[in-house]
Design an enzyme around this catalytic site. Structure first.
Site, PDB file in Angstrom:
ATOM      1  CE1 TYR A 113      -0.516   3.392   9.889  1.00 55.56           C
ATOM      2  CE2 TYR A 113       0.131   2.769   7.663  1.00 55.56           C
ATOM      3  CZ  TYR A 113      -0.685   2.601   8.766  1.00 55.56           C
ATOM      4  OH  TYR A 113      -1.669   1.638   8.751  1.00 55.56           O
TER       5      TYR A 113
ATOM      6  CE1 TYR B 243      -4.689   3.537   9.246  1.00 55.46           C
ATOM      7  CE2 TYR B 243      -5.276   3.332  11.573  1.00 55.46           C
ATOM      8  CZ  TYR B 243      -4.487   2.973  10.501  1.00 55.46           C
ATOM      9  OH  TYR B 243      -3.486   2.042  10.673  1.00 55.46           O
TER      10      TYR B 243
ATOM     11  CE  LYS C 122       4.741   2.785  13.393  1.00 56.85           C
ATOM     12  NZ  LYS C 122       4.798   2.412  11.980  1.00 56.85           N
TER      13      LYS C 122
ATOM     14  CG  HIS D  19      -1.958  -0.981   1.280  1.00 56.96           C
ATOM     15  ND1 HIS D  19      -3.022  -0.910   2.140  1.00 56.96           N
ATOM     16  CD2 HIS D  19      -2.144  -2.089   0.536  1.00 56.96           C
ATOM     17  CE1 HIS D  19      -3.821  -1.944   1.931  1.00 56.96           C
ATOM     18  NE2 HIS D  19      -3.296  -2.680   0.967  1.00 56.96           N
TER      19      HIS D  19
ATOM     20  N   PRO E 257      -3.164  -0.580  18.964  1.00 58.74           N
ATOM     21  CG  PRO E 257      -5.059  -1.812  18.418  1.00 58.74           C
ATOM     22  CD  PRO E 257      -4.352  -1.198  19.571  1.00 58.74           C
TER      23      PRO E 257
HETATM   24  C1  PHB Z   1      -5.095  -4.792  10.584  1.00 64.37           C
HETATM   25  O1  PHB Z   1      -5.208  -4.928   9.354  1.00 64.37           O
HETATM   26  O2  PHB Z   1      -5.301  -5.735  11.366  1.00 64.37           O
HETATM   27  C2  PHB Z   1      -4.695  -3.479  11.136  1.00 64.37           C
HETATM   28  C3  PHB Z   1      -4.399  -2.445  10.266  1.00 64.37           C
HETATM   29  C4  PHB Z   1      -4.025  -1.213  10.786  1.00 64.37           C
HETATM   30  C5  PHB Z   1      -3.963  -1.024  12.143  1.00 64.37           C
HETATM   31  C6  PHB Z   1      -4.252  -2.065  13.012  1.00 64.37           C
HETATM   32  C7  PHB Z   1      -4.635  -3.297  12.506  1.00 64.37           C
HETATM   33  O3  PHB Z   1      -3.618   0.189  12.634  1.00 64.37           O
END
Ligand code: PHB
Ligand code: APR
Length: 404
Positions: free
Chosen positions: A388, A204, A300, A75, A296
């Site tokens: 990120y 997000y 990280k 990505h 999460p």
């Molecule tokens: C996930 O795909 O499980 C995932 C993606 C981004 C995050 C946390 C979990 O910040």
């Protein structure tokens, strides 16, 4: 009781333990991995799935990237969504071509177990009554029972890679470590759904009703999360309620929303920031979740496990090559520098994107302004992007015995 001898005893076969075992193998250093769960349990456990650029590069350099290269989804951007609009952050453009790769942690673990098996070095699953002793001597011991036989594993070093609930950190005498911790007044309800992802990149979302996250695992599986009260019972979330809430929070003004599908897994996880320092006691070295936990939101956790064990591999390599202990002595400080920056980032992402029960109308408007700034200023989005995709590892691959 049998007696086994190895150079490094590794407790835990999660990403930290398995990556470490492979790094040591590539340096000709012997290890035994002791895991208390079954192979199936470890592989099937659903976890996060975002690999930083540096973690991907590390797996390539270690020769364990076949699955990742075949099925990982690269990505080059992500979306931040608020006020009903998605805003794309071009990670690659802002970081000179770096990106993240979505590849389930359970796939990473499966690939690393296969690589371990190929090396024929020992990996015990289903170990019982695992304990560690003599940590402040030059001959620490991992004691465990396997198939009815007691084993004493005599080591030069013990790597505590047994996660947050493991036995290694609690084996350190009281008073040695300082614990830094904060909780959050919410958790994440996560689902896996049999549905084609409706976006190529993660979304997000900050919404009046709380945070939501759109992610994926493959071209046919969508992964979604919702902010919920902490300790929320999963029973109070029948599938229809989950979809209603997901769509309500994620749907944007242009009609975008996740595709619906059969929910194949759902669970609630609490959120916590946690650091135990130093990450070493005598001949015990902690790595990954055994030493630190991040919420999460910044994705990280797995990546920090990888950067810790890279430092540990370098330190152990120098010890076995010429007896130098300089990097062993620096291990904790070097790891914690990167850990704290990831802690700060994860706390910031979490604070920016979630609704807090005690927040005021002022706080809410400030959060919207934060997101507006983040998505309209190149300086602000560059800061987000470089963190990120992952801040630099503290150790070069060459120094850890890899070709680069
Ligand atoms: C996930 O795909 O499980 C995932 C993606 C981004 C995050 C946390 C979990 O910040
Ligand atoms: N003896 C042996 N093994 C143990 C013990 C024990 N007493 N206790 C726990 N373990 C095992 C667990 O079953 C697990 O397989 O240690 C392993 C630890 O793995 P993880 O929890 O995955 O931790 P780590 O390898 O540090 O990886 C960090 O995991 O929790 C996620 O989000 C986190 O992605 C991050 C990653």
């Amino acid at each position: 009781m049998t007696s086994i001898r190895t150079q490094v005893g590794i407790v835990g076969a999660g990403p930290a333990g398995l990556l470490l075992g492979q790094l040591l193998h590539l340096n000709g250093i012997d290890s035994v991995i002791v895991e208390n769960r079954s192979r199936e349990y470890v592989i099937d456990r659903v976890r996060a799935g975002v690999l930083e650029q540096g973690t991907v590069d590390l797996m390539i350099a270690m020769g364990v990237s076949a699955g990742l290269c075949r099925a990982g989804l690269r990505h080059e951007g992500l979306y931040l969504s608020f006020n009903g609009q998605r805003h794309r952050v071009d990670l690659a453009d802002l970081t000179g071509g770096r990106a993240i790769t979505v590849y389930g942690q359970n796939e990473v673990v499966r690939d690393l177990i296969d690589a371990r098996t190929t090396t024929t070095r020992p990996l015990y699953f289903d170990a019982e009554r695992v304990s560690i002793r003599a940590l402040d001597t030059s001959g620490p011991i991992v004691r465990f029972s396997h198939g009815g036989t007691e084993h004493d594993l005599h080591c030069d070093f013990v790597a505590g890679c047994d996660g947050f609930h493991g036995i290694c950190r609690p084996s350190i005498p009281a008073g040695v470590q300082t614990i830094y911790e904060r909780g959050y007044p919410f958790g994440w309800l996560g689902i896996l759904a049999e549905a084609a992802p409706s976006s190529d990149e993660l979304v997000y979302t900050y919404h009046e009703r709380g945070f939501a996250l759109f992610s994926m695992r493959s071209p046919t599986v969508t992964r979604l999360y919702l902010q919920v009260p902490p300790d929320e019972a999963i029973e109070s979330w029948p599938d229809d309620r989950i979809w209603e809430e997901m769509l309500e929070r994620m749907r944007t003004g242009d009609g975008w929303q996740p595709n619906r599908g059969r929910i194949i897994q759902k669970s609630v996880t609490p959120m916590r920031s946690f650091v135990a320092a130093p990450m070493r006691f005598g001949r015990l070295f902690l790595a990954g979740d055994a030493a630190h936990i991040v919420p999460p939101t910044g994705a990280k956790g797995l990546n920090l496990a990888a950067s810790d064990v890279l430092v540990m591999a370098r330190a152990l390599r120098e010890f076995y090559e010429d007896g130098r202990t300089e990097w062993l002595d620096r291990y904790s400080d070097v790891c914690l520098r990167r850990v704290w920056k990831a802690q700060r980032f994860s706390w910031w992402m979490t604070s920016t994107l979630h609704r807090f029960p005690d927040e005021s109308a002022f706080d809410h408007q400030r959060q919207i302004a934060d997101l507006d700034y983040l998505t309209s200023s190149r300086a602000a989005s560059t800061s987000l992007a470089e963190q990120y995709v992952g801040l630099p590892m503290e150790v070069s691959f060459e120094a850890a015995g890899l070709r680069g």
